[in-house]
Motif scaffolding. Structure first.
Motif, PDB file in Angstrom:
ATOM      1  N   GLU A   1       0.769  -1.181  -0.056  1.00  0.00           N
ATOM      2  CA  GLU A   1      -0.103  -0.011  -0.036  1.00  0.00           C
ATOM      3  C   GLU A   1       0.875   1.483   0.098  1.00  0.00           C
ATOM      4  O   GLU A   1       0.262   2.279  -0.686  1.00  0.00           O
ATOM      5  N   ASN A   2       1.791   1.150   0.591  1.00  0.00           N
ATOM      6  CA  ASN A   2       2.727   2.483   0.786  1.00  0.00           C
ATOM      7  C   ASN A   2       4.181   2.249   0.335  1.00  0.00           C
ATOM      8  O   ASN A   2       5.059   2.710   0.998  1.00  0.00           O
ATOM      9  N   TYR A   3       4.624   1.585  -0.532  1.00  0.00           N
ATOM     10  CA  TYR A   3       5.849   0.983  -0.950  1.00  0.00           C
ATOM     11  C   TYR A   3       6.366   2.410  -1.207  1.00  0.00           C
ATOM     12  O   TYR A   3       6.271   3.307  -2.058  1.00  0.00           O
ATOM     13  N   SER A   4       7.646   2.665  -0.801  1.00  0.00           N
ATOM     14  CA  SER A   4       8.695   3.427  -1.109  1.00  0.00           C
ATOM     15  C   SER A   4      10.059   3.004  -1.317  1.00  0.00           C
ATOM     16  O   SER A   4      10.636   2.223  -0.400  1.00  0.00           O
ATOM     17  N   HIS A   5      10.619   3.203  -2.614  1.00  0.00           N
ATOM     18  CA  HIS A   5      11.694   2.562  -3.006  1.00  0.00           C
ATOM     19  C   HIS A   5      12.917   3.496  -3.143  1.00  0.00           C
ATOM     20  O   HIS A   5      13.036   4.093  -4.097  1.00  0.00           O
ATOM     21  N   ILE A   6      13.680   3.541  -1.934  1.00  0.00           N
ATOM     22  CA  ILE A   6      14.672   4.604  -1.926  1.00  0.00           C
ATOM     23  C   ILE A   6      16.018   3.730  -1.206  1.00  0.00           C
ATOM     24  O   ILE A   6      15.893   3.596  -0.031  1.00  0.00           O
ATOM     25  N   ASN A   7      16.624   3.300  -2.042  1.00  0.00           N
ATOM     26  CA  ASN A   7      18.032   2.529  -1.659  1.00  0.00           C
ATOM     27  C   ASN A   7      19.177   3.445  -1.451  1.00  0.00           C
ATOM     28  O   ASN A   7      19.132   4.654  -1.789  1.00  0.00           O
ATOM     29  N   GLU A   8      20.326   2.965  -1.194  1.00  0.00           N
ATOM     30  CA  GLU A   8      21.717   3.764  -1.061  1.00  0.00           C
ATOM     31  C   GLU A   8      22.004   4.527  -2.419  1.00  0.00           C
ATOM     32  O   GLU A   8      22.520   5.573  -2.399  1.00  0.00           O
ATOM     33  N   ASN A   9      21.552   3.778  -3.488  1.00  0.00           N
ATOM     34  CA  ASN A   9      22.230   4.523  -4.852  1.00  0.00           C
ATOM     35  C   ASN A   9      21.372   5.444  -5.557  1.00  0.00           C
ATOM     36  O   ASN A   9      21.780   6.454  -5.974  1.00  0.00           O
TER      37      ASN A   9
ATOM     38  N   ALA B   1      11.609  11.055  -5.312  1.00  0.00           N
ATOM     39  CA  ALA B   1      10.178  10.760  -5.829  1.00  0.00           C
ATOM     40  C   ALA B   1      10.245   9.765  -7.068  1.00  0.00           C
ATOM     41  O   ALA B   1       9.369   9.140  -7.266  1.00  0.00           O
ATOM     42  N   GLU B   2      11.022  10.294  -7.861  1.00  0.00           N
ATOM     43  CA  GLU B   2      11.445   9.355  -9.240  1.00  0.00           C
ATOM     44  C   GLU B   2      11.391   8.059  -8.938  1.00  0.00           C
ATOM     45  O   GLU B   2      11.037   7.086  -9.705  1.00  0.00           O
TER      46      GLU B   2
ATOM     47  N   LYS C   1       1.096  16.571 -19.605  1.00  0.00           N
ATOM     48  CA  LYS C   1       0.834  17.051 -18.011  1.00  0.00           C
ATOM     49  C   LYS C   1       0.674  16.042 -17.199  1.00  0.00           C
ATOM     50  O   LYS C   1       0.649  16.085 -16.087  1.00  0.00           O
ATOM     51  N   SER C   2       0.268  14.497 -17.693  1.00  0.00           N
ATOM     52  CA  SER C   2      -0.177  13.505 -16.552  1.00  0.00           C
ATOM     53  C   SER C   2       1.161  12.723 -16.508  1.00  0.00           C
ATOM     54  O   SER C   2       1.060  11.704 -15.937  1.00  0.00           O
ATOM     55  N   LEU C   3       2.344  13.052 -17.153  1.00  0.00           N
ATOM     56  CA  LEU C   3       3.425  12.270 -16.800  1.00  0.00           C
ATOM     57  C   LEU C   3       3.770  12.474 -15.400  1.00  0.00           C
ATOM     58  O   LEU C   3       3.799  13.468 -14.715  1.00  0.00           O
ATOM     59  N   ALA C   4       4.727  11.396 -15.087  1.00  0.00           N
ATOM     60  CA  ALA C   4       4.988  11.381 -13.566  1.00  0.00           C
ATOM     61  C   ALA C   4       6.067  12.613 -13.283  1.00  0.00           C
ATOM     62  O   ALA C   4       5.599  13.138 -11.930  1.00  0.00           O
ATOM     63  N   LYS C   5       6.960  12.958 -13.930  1.00  0.00           N
ATOM     64  CA  LYS C   5       7.981  13.940 -13.486  1.00  0.00           C
ATOM     65  C   LYS C   5       6.996  15.301 -13.476  1.00  0.00           C
ATOM     66  O   LYS C   5       7.511  16.106 -12.566  1.00  0.00           O
TER      67      LYS C   5
END
Length: 418
Positions: free
Chosen positions: A46-54, A94-95, A292-296
């Motif tokens: 539900e709340n996945y956030s992928h932020i690793n060292e790289n 966020a990307e 305008k619908s693109l993620a970035k």
């Protein structure tokens, strides 16, 4: 900035904590499901956030690059980055931390699932079973295929297989192909239905990948399978409204309080319910301006407007019957929260925004998120005939011309659709 990053990480951890863990059971004498990890919360998807060292390193390098610019930037986004340096690193992170949500609600289909990957493109391909189309989503190093049972050709090269039980699923089985590329397939029938689905997930598991460093079997077992649920629960508290070609859901008790034209451009419908305010907005697409619908674009607009860096925010590309939109979910338990879904058809952009306070609302966070993710178009079949790219034309042309990107992807589609 470091203090804010630490606060965000702590809040994010609190946001995903749950005493219930993933519990995939297997009958006696059956092999265990590959990658299953009972220590992962059952609601982690539900709340996945992928932020690793790289990802952290790349985001910091981007922040340093922006701040080292001596001349006045020409690009509008860089001008804002210079004026608001605190949003630079969160924008880049966020990307990396985007996820993907799939909703199928056509014909006998009635299912939702999610995967912790960025979406670069989506394709709708014919199923050899003639039981409906297969929907394929492509990431940097991942492929997700959802639809009727498929992959007979893949089955000839499987490494292992088995069956399992999970709440809400019946006749559930898995197959895995292990080589240089990790691929896992699951097939199941949701409880109280007669519709069987197949899901194939291919993932690289590259530890150097800032977008996704988990193997396919880990993602399938701990994020995709637990996320599978029927959409029928939406009918208990919401119903569909139509705006020409566009269909969206609102709570059954919500009242339409106004219809207006704003700034001679935006058509707006406003609804209200206890603790909830909904704005559904549309405006015409300008083909001369970047999508305008693109993620970035959506992430940048959100951070520039709100800049609330201390609240954990989820970002997801939501595929409704093969057509993409982008979701922003800023959730404060028992506080003022924000949901926004942005999508388009061939004529209009559609923005669906909910401002709410869960402590005052009749609905829980997940109920509102499930509702706002839902979007439909009467001409969906026509719209999805073309590949749905999720990047600007410049980057799309580079990847489309890449000698590896498309051939590798199309070959897997050929194999899986046999």
């Amino acid at each position: 900035m470091l203090r804010k990053s630490l606060i965000m990480m702590a809040l994010s951890a609190a946001f995903t904590m749950n005493v219930s863990a993933v519990q995939i059971e297997v009958p006696k004498w059956q092999p265990p499901v590959p990658g299953a990890d009972g220590s992962i919360p059952a609601n982690a998807y539900e709340n996945y956030s992928h932020i690793n060292e790289n990802a952290q390193k790349e985001a910091e390098a981007f922040r340093v690059e922006v701040q080292s610019l001596e001349e006045e930037p020409k690009a509008d986004n860089y001008k804002i980055f210079k004026a608001k340096p605190d949003i630079v690193k969160p924008y880049k992170l966020a990307e990396f931390s985007q996820s993907t949500v799939i909703l199928l609600h056509e014909g006998k289909n009635n299912i939702r699932l999610s995967v912790p990957n960025i979406s670069l493109r989506g394709d709708t391909v014919k199923s050899k079973s003639s039981e409906g189309p297969l929907f394929v989503v492509r990431g940097f190093t991942s492929i997700l295929m959802v639809g009727p049972p498929h992959g007979k050709e893949f089955s000839k090269h499987m490494h292992n297989e088995g069956v399992y039980t999970y709440p809400g699923l019946e006749n559930a089985s898995w197959k895995i192909f292990k080589g240089k590329t990790h691929v896992m397939y699951t097939e199941f029938t949701p409880s109280k239905t007669k519709t069987t689905y197949g899901i194939t997930y291919l993932g690289g598991g590259d530890v150097k990948d800032p977008y996704q460093d988990k193997f396919a079997e880990v993602v399938m077992s701990n994020y995709i399978i637990p996320s599978i649920e029927p959409l029928s629960g939406l009918d208990n508290y919401s119903h569909v409204k139509h705006w020409d070609n566009f269909g969206y859901r609102i709570p059954k008790k919500a009242k339409l309080v106004s219809e207006a034209m704003e700034d001679n451009k935006y058509e707006v419908r406003t609804y209200e319910d206890v603790g909830v305010k909904i704005r559904v907005l549309r405006f015409r697409i300008d083909p001369n301006i970047v999508d305008k619908s693109l993620a970035k674009k959506q992430i940048f607009t959100f951070l520039n407007k709100y800049g609330d860096l201390e609240t954990p925010t989820q970002y997801a590309t939501v595929w409704n019957n093969g057509l993409p939109g982008f979701l922003i979910d800023r959730y404060k338990p028992n506080g003022e929260s924000y949901l926004r879904h942005f999508t388009k058809d061939s004529e209009y952009y559609y923005s669906y925004r909910i401002d709410y306070d869960e402590s005052k609302s009749l609905y829980k966070h997940k109920q509102l998120r499930d509702m706002v993710e839902y979007a439909s178009f009467d001409n969906a079949e026509s719209l999805r005939k073309e590949t749905q790219w999720r990047m600007s034309d410049h980057h799309k042309k580079k990847l489309a011309a890449n000698s590896m990107f498309n051939p590798w992807y199309m070959e897997w589609i050929r194999i899986l659709t046999q």
